[in-house]
Each structure stands twice: as C-alpha cells, then as structure tokens.
Design an enzyme around this catalytic site. Structure first.
Site, PDB file in Angstrom:
ATOM      1  N   ASP A 111       4.444 -20.811 -52.173  1.00 25.42           N
ATOM      2  CA  ASP A 111       5.599 -21.230 -51.391  1.00 25.42           C
ATOM      3  C   ASP A 111       5.702 -20.390 -50.118  1.00 25.42           C
ATOM      4  OD1 ASP A 111       7.955 -22.638 -50.873  1.00 25.42           O
ATOM      5  OD2 ASP A 111       9.210 -21.209 -51.959  1.00 25.42           O
ATOM      6  N   GLU A 120       5.545 -27.306 -42.939  1.00 24.90           N
ATOM      7  CA  GLU A 120       6.970 -27.501 -42.635  1.00 24.90           C
ATOM      8  C   GLU A 120       7.139 -27.807 -41.162  1.00 24.90           C
ATOM      9  OE1 GLU A 120      10.893 -24.655 -42.717  1.00 24.90           O
ATOM     10  OE2 GLU A 120       9.759 -24.838 -44.602  1.00 24.90           O
ATOM     11  N   GLY A 123      18.566 -20.909 -49.503  1.00 27.57           N
ATOM     12  CA  GLY A 123      19.632 -20.000 -49.907  1.00 27.57           C
ATOM     13  C   GLY A 123      20.914 -20.739 -50.259  1.00 27.57           C
ATOM     14  N   ASN A 133      12.325 -28.645 -54.049  1.00 24.01           N
ATOM     15  CA  ASN A 133      12.181 -27.209 -54.290  1.00 24.01           C
ATOM     16  C   ASN A 133      13.494 -26.579 -54.746  1.00 24.01           C
ATOM     17  OD1 ASN A 133       9.645 -27.667 -53.154  1.00 24.01           O
ATOM     18  ND2 ASN A 133       9.686 -25.769 -51.976  1.00 24.01           N
TER      19      ASN A 133
END
Length: 271
Positions: A79, A131, A173, A222
C-alpha cells in the site's frame, strides 16, 4: 486466480474486494477470522511503515502462511509504495500486487514513474495500482480536488496500470464530518477507463455510499484507520485497572473486535 484476474472479474461483474491493512499478528488474525467466517476473499495490505516495523520477509511470510492456514483466498499488496526500489523488493519477496503512489508529483512525472513500475511488475505477473488526484493523507487538508475523467483516461492508457485509486470526495484517516462521495464523477471515470477503480479512505464512509460506489464501478475498497483504531480502543478499554500481564489473555479480545468490524464490512461489500 491472480489478484489482477480477480479485480478484472470484479470490475466486469460489478463487485468489489475489501483490502485491509494489518499491523501485527493479532490484526492479521482478526482479518482472516472474518474472511473465513463469511467465506470471503480478502486483500491483505502492508504499508512501508508496517514493513519497517515487522520486517519485509517476516511480514510477507506471515501473511502467506496465515492465508493458507485459514483457507482464505487472498493476496498480499503493498500500500502506497513510494519508490521503485521498495516495490522491487516487495515483488522479489513474493507480493501479489504493488501500489506506486506518485500522486503528489506533476501528471507527467506520475506517468513516467508509474509506467516504469508497470514494466517491472509485468515480469512477476503482479497487479499494479497507482493514484491520481488529491486524496488527503493524514494531517493534510480535506480540500476536494477530484480526479477528472479525461486525466484518468490519459493516465490509464499511458501507463497500462491494472487499478487506479481516484479522488471522489474520499480521504485517508478520520473524517471531520460525514463524507459525501461524488458518484457522478465516479460514473464518468468508470465510463472512461477499463482498469479497476479503487476507493481509498473508506473508514467513516457510510455503508450506503460504499454500496453505491461499488454499484457504480469501484472494484477495490481500502480500509486501514478503522481497523487499527478498533484494535487499540479495545485494548485501552481493557488495560486500565487490570493486573493481567499475560498478553495471550488480553489480545484475543481485541482480535475479536477486529474480526467483528471486518465481518460487518464484508457483509456491506458483498451485499
């Protein structure tokens, strides 16, 4: 079945795989207990900080052995890999999938770096994720800068990636307020690219939004923050005032909390 094949099948069938980070033996066991209980496939993710903590070879060995021990169909994924060097080390160690995160670099540089990773990973028949767009990391502003469908198309075609993490109102987060995914933008991106689409930052996203995201093209979801938070919060609730020093009696209760969390997430995703 390779992870690349599984993600391609999910994309074609309108399904998704849950990808969960683990941090130690206990969190790993919780994930696999949940996958076994629900009969689900699972992607086990390791960040660079987890590899530094556990050691690369012990981490991949533990994950592979435990997948076999529990009889779970699963894969091990790096990751947010930051460099071609760490990705090569992971591929040599037996990772099934790697992510190169050059999203904070200019578009052309992101393409160049990602393209090199794809070329390297092809030698291992490994899945490659990248990404594109601004997905806030820990302590970064949750400003919404979505991935454009045109950029996604150009990026996917230029790099040959297997999976693309996109920005559609998600963030890594904890969220300061309930997130609202931009499903219309997701639909535009899904129509523009053939690769699997990945949703990072699912901790805190309402279940119905996750279901809608899968319905509209997300193939990999994820989960990290919610997992480690669940484990630690349970330990914190057990330890004050306790004289128990045998971690083998304390940790299983936190493992069970992780298992229950992942069981719920798998039910949402599999529905």
């Amino acid at each position: 079945m390779t992870m690349k094949e599984k993600l391609a099948a999910c994309t074609k069938e309108g399904k998704a795989l849950l990808a969960v980070n683990f941090y130690n033996f206990e969190t790993l066991k919780g994930l696999l207990l949940a996958a076994k209980q629900t009969g689900s496939s699972l992607i086990l993710q390791l960040s660079e900080s987890s590899l530094q903590y556990l050691g690369l070879k012990p981490a991949i060995s533990m994950a592979k052995v435990m997948l076999d021990e529990f009889g779970v169909e699963g894969w091990v994924h790096l990751d947010h890999g930051s460099s071609i060097e760490i990705i090569k080390q992971c591929l040599d160690a037996g990772f099934d999938s790697v992510m190169i995160d050059a999203s904070e670099k200019p578009f052309d540089e992101n393409v160049r770096i990602t393209k090199e990773v794809v070329k390297t990973a092809r030698q291992y028949n490994a899945n490659v994720e990248a990404e594109l767009g601004y997905i806030a990391k820990l302590n970064q502003s949750h400003t919404f800068e979505p991935t454009s469908a045109d950029d996604a198309k150009r990026f996917a075609e230029a790099t040959g990636i297997d999976a693309l993490a996109i920005a559609i109102g998600n963030a890594h987060g904890f969220y300061k307020e309930t997130p609202a995914l931009h499903i219309d933008r997701l639909k535009e991106i899904r129509a523009a690219v053939n690769c699997a689409l990945v949703l990072h930052g699912s901790s805190g996203i309402p279940d119905e939004q996750l279901k809608e995201a899968i319905h509209c093209g997300i193939g990999k979801i994820n989960l990290a923050t919610e997992t480690k938070n669940t484990f630690i919060k349970k330990l914190q609730s057990l330890l004050p005032g306790s004289d128990e020093i045998d971690l083998r009696k304390i940790f299983p209760k936190a493992i069970d909390e992780v298992k229950e969390l992942i069981v719920k997430k798998l039910h949402v995703i599999n529905s």
